[in-house]
Design an enzyme around this catalytic site. Sequence first.
Site, PDB file in Angstrom:
ATOM      1  N   ASP A 167      57.024  15.879  38.295  1.00 11.66           N
ATOM      2  CA  ASP A 167      57.890  16.310  39.311  1.00 11.66           C
ATOM      3  C   ASP A 167      59.084  16.888  39.049  1.00 11.66           C
ATOM      4  O   ASP A 167      59.549  17.669  39.867  1.00 11.66           O
ATOM      5  CB  ASP A 167      58.099  15.044  40.227  1.00 11.66           C
ATOM      6  CG  ASP A 167      58.319  15.215  41.610  1.00 11.66           C
ATOM      7  OD1 ASP A 167      57.344  15.678  42.143  1.00 11.66           O
ATOM      8  OD2 ASP A 167      59.231  14.614  42.469  1.00 11.66           O
ATOM      9  N   CYS A 220      33.732 -22.958  70.396  1.00 11.64           N
ATOM     10  CA  CYS A 220      33.122 -23.027  68.884  1.00 11.64           C
ATOM     11  C   CYS A 220      31.492 -23.075  69.066  1.00 11.64           C
ATOM     12  O   CYS A 220      31.042 -24.274  69.783  1.00 11.64           O
ATOM     13  CB  CYS A 220      33.791 -24.200  68.124  1.00 11.64           C
ATOM     14  SG  CYS A 220      32.815 -24.512  66.600  1.00 11.64           S
ATOM     15  N   CYS A 239      30.786 -27.021  67.594  1.00  6.79           N
ATOM     16  CA  CYS A 239      31.657 -28.467  68.108  1.00  6.79           C
ATOM     17  C   CYS A 239      32.114 -28.112  69.645  1.00  6.79           C
ATOM     18  O   CYS A 239      32.770 -28.931  70.157  1.00  6.79           O
ATOM     19  CB  CYS A 239      32.561 -28.767  67.326  1.00  6.79           C
ATOM     20  SG  CYS A 239      34.132 -27.891  67.372  1.00  6.79           S
ATOM     21  N   GLU A 272      30.945  20.633  45.192  1.00  5.58           N
ATOM     22  CA  GLU A 272      30.953  19.652  46.130  1.00  5.58           C
ATOM     23  C   GLU A 272      32.462  19.169  46.309  1.00  5.58           C
ATOM     24  O   GLU A 272      33.061  18.821  45.282  1.00  5.58           O
ATOM     25  CB  GLU A 272      30.087  18.678  45.834  1.00  5.58           C
ATOM     26  CG  GLU A 272      29.469  17.979  46.779  1.00  5.58           C
ATOM     27  CD  GLU A 272      28.484  18.438  47.703  1.00  5.58           C
ATOM     28  OE1 GLU A 272      27.841  19.565  47.409  1.00  5.58           O
ATOM     29  OE2 GLU A 272      27.580  17.672  48.553  1.00  5.58           O
ATOM     30  N   ARG A 281      29.983  25.121  54.281  1.00 11.05           N
ATOM     31  CA  ARG A 281      28.519  25.831  53.976  1.00 11.05           C
ATOM     32  C   ARG A 281      28.167  26.447  55.584  1.00 11.05           C
ATOM     33  O   ARG A 281      27.579  27.539  55.500  1.00 11.05           O
ATOM     34  CB  ARG A 281      27.616  24.535  53.978  1.00 11.05           C
ATOM     35  CG  ARG A 281      26.210  24.997  53.812  1.00 11.05           C
ATOM     36  CD  ARG A 281      25.091  23.871  53.425  1.00 11.05           C
ATOM     37  NE  ARG A 281      23.911  24.123  53.210  1.00 11.05           N
ATOM     38  CZ  ARG A 281      22.889  24.552  54.086  1.00 11.05           C
ATOM     39  NH1 ARG A 281      23.170  24.284  55.439  1.00 11.05           N
ATOM     40  NH2 ARG A 281      21.795  24.797  53.766  1.00 11.05           N
TER      41      ARG A 281
END
Length: 693
Positions: free
Chosen positions: A54, A433, A436, A191, A153
Site C-alpha cells: 500500500d 411447538c 409439546c 475462467e 462468452r
Amino acid sequence: MYNQAQIIQLQDLTKEYLLNPHTIEITQLKQLLRFHEYQYYVVNEPLISDFEYDQLYQQLLSIESADASLITADSPSQRVGNSLNQNFETIPHLVPMLSLENSYNADDLNDFDRKAKEGAGDSSIQYCVEPKFDGASISLVYENDMLVRACTRGDGVAGEDITQNIKQIKSIPLSIPLSQYGLQQIEIRGEVIMSKHSFARFNEKLKEKKLATLANPRNAAAGSLRMKDPKEVAERNLDAFIYHISYVLPIKNGTPSALLKTHSGSLELLWNLGFRSPQKEKKLFHSIQEVIDFCNVFETERDNLPYDIDGLVIKINDFALQEKLGMTSHHPRWAIAYKFKARQATTILENVEFQVGRTGAVTPVAKLKAVALGGVTVSSISMHNEEYIKEKDLRLGDTVMIERAGDVIPQIVQSIPSLRKGNEKMISFPTHCPVCQAVLEKEETEAVWRCTSASCDAQVVEKIIHFVSKDAMDIKSFGEANIRKFYDLGILKTIPQLYTLDFEKIEKLEGFGQKSMDNLKSAIEASKTQPLFRLIYALGIRFVGETTAKTIASQIKHLLELQDMSMETLQSFEDVGVKVANSIFQYFKEEKNIQLIKELESLGVNMIQTEHTQKDGNLSGLNFLFTGTLVQLKRAQAEAIVEAKGGHILGGVSSKLHYLVVGEEAGSKLEKAKKIATIKIITEEEFIQLTSS
Ligand code: IVH
C-alpha cells in the site's frame, strides 16, 4: 515469469524504496507494483506485507496526481474504474468461443480416444489433462503488450465488453511482454473464479450486513462479470485461470514462440507472460487408460483444492493433431470434459417437517423426492429458519435446485418458479411447538423460533443426545436411536439417569446382548473421568462451543466456581464476549442447572480441571504439524511446547490442521497444506513468536 536473480533484484529494490520512497522513479515503481501483484495473485507467494504494498501504491498515486501525463493504461492505478463508462457493448470474438463435449465414465473416454486416433491417423496420442474450473468463461485480447478488451462468452460468436470489471482481477495483467515472444496480438480464454476462502469471507460480510448470501462460488463469480460498479467487483476478490490461446498474430517478420506447438507449451507461454495458467496443475499422459486412472483419483481430491472444479479437461497435446481433427459447430474434436458426479440436482419439495432442537429452536426440514447427488441419496435438507424459506421463495410442490458443495451438507440453492403448475402451497410456520404444543417465541435479533417449554420432550431428549455425543462426554455404543428408545420407554428421562440406568430392564430389550451391555456400562463409567471442558460443552450452555469450553475450563479448578463469577470476569476470558458471558452467567443463576451439576458430581462425574498444562495454554484447541528441518529447536522440543500449551500434534495434513510449521527443505506436506485455505503456514521463527507470548 521472473527468474531467481530478478526476484532478488526486485525485492532489494522494493526494500530500498520503502526506506526512501521519495527517490523512486515511476517506471520502476510500476514495475515493482506489478511484480508484487504477480507474486501475490498469480504465484501465491507474497514477498511484502499488504501495508508495504500500500505504501508503494500510495506513492504511485501521488506521483500520478502531480503529473497526469505520466499515467499509462497499464499502470496499477488504472484497475480502478467507474460505473459511468460501462455499457457492456457487444463485440465479436476473433475466434468463436466453443464449448466442450462431456464425458462421464471410462467408456466415454475410450470412445473419445478411439475417434481421435481414427481422425488423426495416429495411434500414439499424448493427452494434457487439467482442471475444469467452475466459474464464468472470459475472452481477453492483448495488442502490442496491452490488454485491450475483455469479453463474456455471450452466444459464442460475440460477447459483452466487460473490460472495466476484468481489470479488477489482480491475477490478470494489464500488460504482458508479448513482443518478447514474437507476438503482436493474442486472444486468450479462461475462467473467472472465486476461491472457496474468498467465497466464505464474502458471504460472511453479506451476513453481517444482513444481506442475502450467495449460493456458491460459481454464481458469485458469474454474477460479478456484468456488475455496473467495478468497485463492487473488486470487493469480491476474484481470480482467473487462463487455459487457452485462441488466436495469435505474430509480429511482422518475427518468429512466434516455439512453445506454440503443443497445449502444454501454450500453458507454459501463458505462465511466462504472467498469467495464472494451469501450468502446475496440468498433467501429461501417453494413454487414455492413464487418463482414466487419473480422473478417478482426482475426483476424490477435488475437495482439497482451494477452488471449485466440476471435472477435468482432456486435451490432445499436439497442435498439429488438434488442427487435423478440427471441430464441430459446438466443440473441438481434440478436447473433452470429464465431468465429476453431479453435485447439483433438481427434485420436488414434497413436505416440510419442523424439528425441535435441544435449545428449543424449531428447524424446518425439507422432505424431498429422493434424488442422487454426488454419490449419495438425498431426501431431506435443513432449511434453517423461516427467513430461509422466504428468501428462496420455497413452496410445497416446488421443483428445487439442490447442491452439495465440497464436503458440505446439501442445501437448497433456489426454487424454480417457472416450473410451477399452480397447485404449489405456501409454507406456513407453526405458532406452537410441534412436540409439546407450547407457544413459540422469537427474539427480535434472531431468526429462529423457539419452543418456550423447558420440559418439552424434544428438547430434553436432544439435550441427552448432545451430552452423550462424541465431542461432549463421548459415551460410545450409545447411538441416537437408543437414547430416543430409552426415553420413550421411560428408562432414561434425565441426564443424571445415564449414571443410574436400570440394566436389568435394558437387558430384556431386543438387540441388547451381554456384549453391548458391557460396552455400554464401561463407556458410561469412562465418561465420569472425562476432562472438565467436555462436561462444560456437554451441558449445552448456549453459545458455548468446544473452544469456549476449553477456555473456561482452563480458568477454573471446579465447575461450580462459575456460579460466583461476575460478567466482567467471564468477559475477561479470551474470546468470551458479552453474548457468551451473559449466557454462562444466566445458566449458573438457574437453580435447576446447579441441581443438575451437583447431582452429576454426587454420581461421580469429574468436575475438576485436571489438565494443568492447559491452564496457561494459549494453543488449546489448535492443531499443529511440523515439516522440514527446524534450525533453532529440535522437533521433539517444538512438539512438547505445543502440547504444554494445550495444542495437539497431528499425524498429517488435513482440513483439521490449523498451523503447519515449515522448516528447511519442506516437501510434500507443504504442497498439500497450500491447497487448504484454512491452514496457516508459518516459519519456525513465527512459531517461536507465537508460543513465547
Ligand atoms: S477449453 C476450445 N479448458 O468449460 C476450448 N475449458 O463446459 C474450449 N472450462 O466453455 C475450452 N475449465 O468455460 C477449457 N481447463 C479448461 C476449462 C474450460 C473450465 C469451461 C469453459 C468452457 C466450458 C465447457
